[in-house]
Design a protein around this motif. Structure first.
Motif, PDB file in Angstrom:
ATOM      1  N   TYR A  33       0.907  -1.181   0.115  1.00  0.00           N
ATOM      2  CA  TYR A  33      -0.092   0.177   0.029  1.00  0.00           C
ATOM      3  C   TYR A  33       0.765   1.423   0.116  1.00  0.00           C
ATOM      4  O   TYR A  33       1.957   1.337   0.631  1.00  0.00           O
ATOM      5  CB  TYR A  33      -1.032  -0.057   1.232  1.00  0.00           C
ATOM      6  CG  TYR A  33      -1.759  -1.129   1.514  1.00  0.00           C
ATOM      7  CD1 TYR A  33      -0.998  -2.003   2.143  1.00  0.00           C
ATOM      8  CD2 TYR A  33      -2.993  -1.281   1.417  1.00  0.00           C
ATOM      9  CE1 TYR A  33      -1.784  -3.282   2.400  1.00  0.00           C
ATOM     10  CE2 TYR A  33      -3.695  -2.426   1.864  1.00  0.00           C
ATOM     11  CZ  TYR A  33      -3.048  -3.498   2.399  1.00  0.00           C
ATOM     12  OH  TYR A  33      -3.777  -4.624   2.484  1.00  0.00           O
ATOM     13  N   TYR A  35       0.342   5.198   1.069  1.00  0.00           N
ATOM     14  CA  TYR A  35      -0.450   6.560   1.436  1.00  0.00           C
ATOM     15  C   TYR A  35       0.545   7.666   1.526  1.00  0.00           C
ATOM     16  O   TYR A  35       1.583   7.543   1.615  1.00  0.00           O
ATOM     17  CB  TYR A  35      -0.715   6.018   3.072  1.00  0.00           C
ATOM     18  CG  TYR A  35      -1.474   4.986   3.387  1.00  0.00           C
ATOM     19  CD1 TYR A  35      -0.710   3.571   3.495  1.00  0.00           C
ATOM     20  CD2 TYR A  35      -2.689   4.813   3.569  1.00  0.00           C
ATOM     21  CE1 TYR A  35      -1.492   2.612   3.710  1.00  0.00           C
ATOM     22  CE2 TYR A  35      -3.464   3.710   3.960  1.00  0.00           C
ATOM     23  CZ  TYR A  35      -2.916   2.560   3.935  1.00  0.00           C
ATOM     24  OH  TYR A  35      -3.399   1.418   4.110  1.00  0.00           O
ATOM     25  N   GLN A  37       0.725  11.568   3.768  1.00  0.00           N
ATOM     26  CA  GLN A  37       0.633  12.039   5.074  1.00  0.00           C
ATOM     27  C   GLN A  37       0.997  13.825   4.947  1.00  0.00           C
ATOM     28  O   GLN A  37       2.134  13.848   4.575  1.00  0.00           O
ATOM     29  CB  GLN A  37       1.021  11.569   6.294  1.00  0.00           C
ATOM     30  CG  GLN A  37       0.838  12.069   7.605  1.00  0.00           C
ATOM     31  CD  GLN A  37       1.594  11.214   8.626  1.00  0.00           C
ATOM     32  OE1 GLN A  37       2.821  10.638   8.673  1.00  0.00           O
ATOM     33  NE2 GLN A  37       0.830  11.378   9.691  1.00  0.00           N
ATOM     34  N   LEU A  91       4.284   7.226   2.728  1.00  0.00           N
ATOM     35  CA  LEU A  91       4.217   6.182   3.545  1.00  0.00           C
ATOM     36  C   LEU A  91       3.970   4.721   2.654  1.00  0.00           C
ATOM     37  O   LEU A  91       3.069   4.971   1.927  1.00  0.00           O
ATOM     38  CB  LEU A  91       3.613   6.061   4.899  1.00  0.00           C
ATOM     39  CG  LEU A  91       3.856   7.027   5.848  1.00  0.00           C
ATOM     40  CD1 LEU A  91       2.625   7.293   6.926  1.00  0.00           C
ATOM     41  CD2 LEU A  91       5.018   6.682   6.608  1.00  0.00           C
ATOM     42  N   PHE A 105       4.228  -0.571   8.453  1.00  0.00           N
ATOM     43  CA  PHE A 105       4.527   0.856   7.674  1.00  0.00           C
ATOM     44  C   PHE A 105       6.109   0.785   7.586  1.00  0.00           C
ATOM     45  O   PHE A 105       6.736   0.665   8.668  1.00  0.00           O
ATOM     46  CB  PHE A 105       4.127   1.773   8.592  1.00  0.00           C
ATOM     47  CG  PHE A 105       2.463   2.056   8.155  1.00  0.00           C
ATOM     48  CD1 PHE A 105       1.437   1.077   8.626  1.00  0.00           C
ATOM     49  CD2 PHE A 105       2.286   2.833   7.076  1.00  0.00           C
ATOM     50  CE1 PHE A 105       0.145   1.361   8.373  1.00  0.00           C
ATOM     51  CE2 PHE A 105       0.607   3.127   6.584  1.00  0.00           C
ATOM     52  CZ  PHE A 105      -0.229   2.280   7.287  1.00  0.00           C
ATOM     53  N   GLY A 106       6.649   1.586   6.587  1.00  0.00           N
ATOM     54  CA  GLY A 106       7.853   1.985   6.309  1.00  0.00           C
ATOM     55  C   GLY A 106       8.009   3.352   7.284  1.00  0.00           C
ATOM     56  O   GLY A 106       6.993   3.664   7.559  1.00  0.00           O
ATOM     57  N   PRO A 107       9.391   3.743   7.481  1.00  0.00           N
ATOM     58  CA  PRO A 107       9.589   5.103   7.814  1.00  0.00           C
ATOM     59  C   PRO A 107       9.131   6.323   7.189  1.00  0.00           C
ATOM     60  O   PRO A 107       8.902   7.358   7.610  1.00  0.00           O
ATOM     61  CB  PRO A 107      11.179   4.932   8.068  1.00  0.00           C
ATOM     62  CG  PRO A 107      11.526   4.307   6.929  1.00  0.00           C
ATOM     63  CD  PRO A 107      10.648   3.333   6.789  1.00  0.00           C
TER      64      PRO A 107
ATOM     65  N   TYR B  36      -2.831   2.941  15.395  1.00  0.00           N
ATOM     66  CA  TYR B  36      -1.340   3.070  15.161  1.00  0.00           C
ATOM     67  C   TYR B  36      -0.818   4.200  15.934  1.00  0.00           C
ATOM     68  O   TYR B  36      -1.735   5.296  16.442  1.00  0.00           O
ATOM     69  CB  TYR B  36      -1.257   3.278  13.758  1.00  0.00           C
ATOM     70  CG  TYR B  36      -1.487   2.092  12.797  1.00  0.00           C
ATOM     71  CD1 TYR B  36      -2.538   1.710  12.456  1.00  0.00           C
ATOM     72  CD2 TYR B  36      -0.336   1.375  12.430  1.00  0.00           C
ATOM     73  CE1 TYR B  36      -2.687   0.689  11.557  1.00  0.00           C
ATOM     74  CE2 TYR B  36      -0.384   0.199  11.818  1.00  0.00           C
ATOM     75  CZ  TYR B  36      -1.645  -0.063  11.219  1.00  0.00           C
ATOM     76  OH  TYR B  36      -1.882  -1.185  10.233  1.00  0.00           O
ATOM     77  N   ASN B  41       9.208  11.548  13.299  1.00  0.00           N
ATOM     78  CA  ASN B  41      10.119  11.357  12.135  1.00  0.00           C
ATOM     79  C   ASN B  41      10.057   9.937  12.078  1.00  0.00           C
ATOM     80  O   ASN B  41      11.087   9.458  11.388  1.00  0.00           O
ATOM     81  CB  ASN B  41      11.251  12.130  12.425  1.00  0.00           C
ATOM     82  CG  ASN B  41      11.236  13.264  12.501  1.00  0.00           C
ATOM     83  OD1 ASN B  41      10.678  13.980  11.520  1.00  0.00           O
ATOM     84  ND2 ASN B  41      11.992  13.876  13.464  1.00  0.00           N
ATOM     85  N   GLN B  42       9.183   9.127  12.400  1.00  0.00           N
ATOM     86  CA  GLN B  42       9.020   7.763  12.196  1.00  0.00           C
ATOM     87  C   GLN B  42       7.748   7.328  11.498  1.00  0.00           C
ATOM     88  O   GLN B  42       6.726   7.939  11.434  1.00  0.00           O
ATOM     89  CB  GLN B  42       8.835   6.788  13.408  1.00  0.00           C
ATOM     90  CG  GLN B  42      10.449   7.182  14.402  1.00  0.00           C
ATOM     91  CD  GLN B  42      10.357   6.327  15.523  1.00  0.00           C
ATOM     92  OE1 GLN B  42      10.004   5.177  15.753  1.00  0.00           O
ATOM     93  NE2 GLN B  42      11.381   6.816  16.505  1.00  0.00           N
ATOM     94  N   GLY B  43       7.415   5.969  11.010  1.00  0.00           N
ATOM     95  CA  GLY B  43       6.536   5.387  10.498  1.00  0.00           C
ATOM     96  C   GLY B  43       5.289   4.972  11.504  1.00  0.00           C
ATOM     97  O   GLY B  43       5.630   5.487  12.706  1.00  0.00           O
ATOM     98  N   LEU B  44       4.505   4.406  11.017  1.00  0.00           N
ATOM     99  CA  LEU B  44       3.349   4.196  12.134  1.00  0.00           C
ATOM    100  C   LEU B  44       3.583   2.736  12.649  1.00  0.00           C
ATOM    101  O   LEU B  44       4.109   1.918  11.963  1.00  0.00           O
ATOM    102  CB  LEU B  44       2.077   3.987  11.470  1.00  0.00           C
ATOM    103  CG  LEU B  44       1.200   5.604  11.188  1.00  0.00           C
ATOM    104  CD1 LEU B  44       1.832   6.374  10.350  1.00  0.00           C
ATOM    105  CD2 LEU B  44      -0.028   5.164  10.673  1.00  0.00           C
ATOM    106  N   GLN B  45       3.296   2.598  13.817  1.00  0.00           N
ATOM    107  CA  GLN B  45       3.530   1.320  14.673  1.00  0.00           C
ATOM    108  C   GLN B  45       2.078   0.852  15.260  1.00  0.00           C
ATOM    109  O   GLN B  45       1.391   1.463  15.711  1.00  0.00           O
ATOM    110  CB  GLN B  45       4.425   1.628  15.625  1.00  0.00           C
ATOM    111  CG  GLN B  45       4.709   0.097  16.353  1.00  0.00           C
ATOM    112  CD  GLN B  45       5.590   0.320  17.686  1.00  0.00           C
ATOM    113  OE1 GLN B  45       6.019   1.430  17.867  1.00  0.00           O
ATOM    114  NE2 GLN B  45       6.006  -0.998  18.242  1.00  0.00           N
TER     115      GLN B  45
END
Lengths: 114, 116
Positions: A33, A35, A37, A91, A105-107, B36, B41-45
């Motif tokens: 996916y 996205y 932001q 993302l 999710f990636g960073p 989440y 500065n990070q992705g979603l967890q």
């Protein structure tokens, strides 16, 4: 194992240029996916790939946006003729065919269009 | 189409106090629901998810959420806030279509501030 990785982490480009953003999903995950932001719009779904099926492009904001997924793994999101409103964090997430299809999710890639 | 509403763009609580982040959803079919967390500065967890099993779901870092169909809610709670909980929290919904996996629909997010 390794998580979802994205590159570059930051990208600054001039208005009107094309950009390519890359996503490496978790090995073995069949779904991928993208996205976006942004401050004004929050988190928006862009596009979804599942295996070899045709992608769900219902979230792409304009025809300047496209994405492909080669070999069912790596994906590239391309934005043509970038505009300032394209500035956002992009993302990528991947998931497997399990119950709930939890997305990892990636960073993200922070895109700035000047 | 589904939608998610998070009440309160910012929530401030004292360290050690109860955390309550509100989420209401709209869906015409049984949903999957997710919370989440995103640190700067990070992705979603993923904190936790509801997938039509137990209505009270326990997640990581001491968080839990309860699915209430009658109220179309999925509020996130933690009994005692810790400074490390300061972050952005997103509620998300995905329709259980039984077929392909649709993208998640996210709420606008709630910024949790922890006061010492």
């Amino acid at each position: 194992g390794a998580g979802v990785s994205q590159s570059p982490s930051n990208k600054v480009t001039e208005k009107g240029k094309d950009v390519e953003l890359r996503c490496d999903p978790i090995s073995g995950h069949t779904a991928l996916y993208w996205y976006r932001q942004s401050l004004g719009q929050g988190l928006e779904f862009l596009i979804y790939f599942q295996g070899n099926s045709a992608p769900d492009k219902s979230g792409l904001p304009s025809d300047r946006f496209s994405a492909e997924r080669t070999g069912g793994s790596v994906s590239t999101l391309t934005i043509q003729r970038t505009q300032q409103e394209d500035s956002a964090v992009y993302l990528c997430a991947s998931s497997n065919r399990d119950r709930g299809r939890e997305q990892y999710f990636g960073p993200g890639t922070r895109l700035t269009v000047t | 189409a589904q939608s998610v509403t998070q009440l309160g763009s910012h929530v401030s609580v004292s360290e050690g106090a109860l955390v309550l982040l509100r989420c209401n959803y709209s869906s015409s079919v049984p949903p999957y629901l997710f919370w989440y967390v995103q640190y700067p500065n990070q992705g979603l967890q993923l904190l936790l998810k509801y997938t039509s099993a137990a209505t009270l779901v326990k997640g990581i870092n001491g968080f839990e959420a309860e699915f209430k169909k009658s109220e179309t809610s999925f509020h996130l709670t933690k009994p005692s806030a810790h400074m490390s909980d300061a972050a952005e929290y997103f509620c998300a919904v995905r329709v259980n279509s039984g077929g392909g996996a649709d993208g998640l629909t996210f709420g606008k997010g709630t910024h949790l501030i922890i006061q010492p």
